[in-house]
Design a protein around this motif. Sequence first.
Motif, PDB file in Angstrom:
ATOM      1  N   LEU A   4       0.505  -1.203  -0.177  1.00  0.00           N
ATOM      2  CA  LEU A   4       0.054   0.132  -0.108  1.00  0.00           C
ATOM      3  C   LEU A   4       0.259   1.652   0.152  1.00  0.00           C
ATOM      4  CD1 LEU A   4      -2.879  -1.154   3.214  1.00  0.00           C
ATOM      5  CD2 LEU A   4      -3.312  -0.642  -0.009  1.00  0.00           C
ATOM      6  N   VAL A  51       1.684   1.801  -3.453  1.00  0.00           N
ATOM      7  CA  VAL A  51       0.950   2.233  -4.321  1.00  0.00           C
ATOM      8  C   VAL A  51       0.357   3.971  -3.971  1.00  0.00           C
ATOM      9  CG1 VAL A  51      -1.967   2.033  -4.353  1.00  0.00           C
ATOM     10  CG2 VAL A  51      -0.628  -0.565  -4.283  1.00  0.00           C
ATOM     11  N   SER A  52       0.206   4.154  -2.701  1.00  0.00           N
ATOM     12  CA  SER A  52       0.011   5.491  -2.580  1.00  0.00           C
ATOM     13  C   SER A  52       1.060   6.725  -2.957  1.00  0.00           C
ATOM     14  CB  SER A  52       0.066   5.374  -0.726  1.00  0.00           C
ATOM     15  OG  SER A  52       0.423   7.219  -0.335  1.00  0.00           O
ATOM     16  N   LEU A  85      -5.096   8.311   0.632  1.00  0.00           N
ATOM     17  CA  LEU A  85      -4.277   7.064   1.473  1.00  0.00           C
ATOM     18  C   LEU A  85      -3.064   6.997   2.102  1.00  0.00           C
ATOM     19  CD1 LEU A  85      -4.120   3.681   1.069  1.00  0.00           C
ATOM     20  CD2 LEU A  85      -3.237   4.063  -1.371  1.00  0.00           C
ATOM     21  N   ILE A 110      -1.711   5.297   5.179  1.00  0.00           N
ATOM     22  CA  ILE A 110      -0.317   4.401   6.368  1.00  0.00           C
ATOM     23  C   ILE A 110      -0.157   4.835   7.197  1.00  0.00           C
ATOM     24  CG2 ILE A 110       1.792   4.423   4.834  1.00  0.00           C
ATOM     25  CD1 ILE A 110       0.130   3.830   2.717  1.00  0.00           C
TER      26      ILE A 110
END
Length: 121
Positions: A49, A52-53, A65, A69
Amino acid sequence: MTRRFAGIVVGSETLAVFLGALVAWAIAKAQGNEAHTSYLVVGLVLAVLCIVSAGSLRRPWGVTLGWLIQLATIASAVIVPMMLIVGVMFAALWVTALHQGRKMDALTLSASSRAGEPPRE
């Protein structure tokens, strides 16, 4: 600049989260905790993640996002207490990246408008 700074912070956080997941997995396995595999999987998902962020900061939900996180990294201190320090440091870097990046974006925009150039992104 905001996207660049924030991307660097979240991209760097990937390594810290991954290593934290390995620590949680190893400690839990050494103690005979049945959840050791879960710790590794959740940590790896959080690391993915992060990547992805970093790649989605152009979209409106990318920053959201990133905030999630940061919260998840701080919350991982429940499993590995030293992750609290890591999480707080990266959250401070995240806030700084967003604040200073926006400041630099505004300065760049005002300088380019004074020079008659079209604004750059």
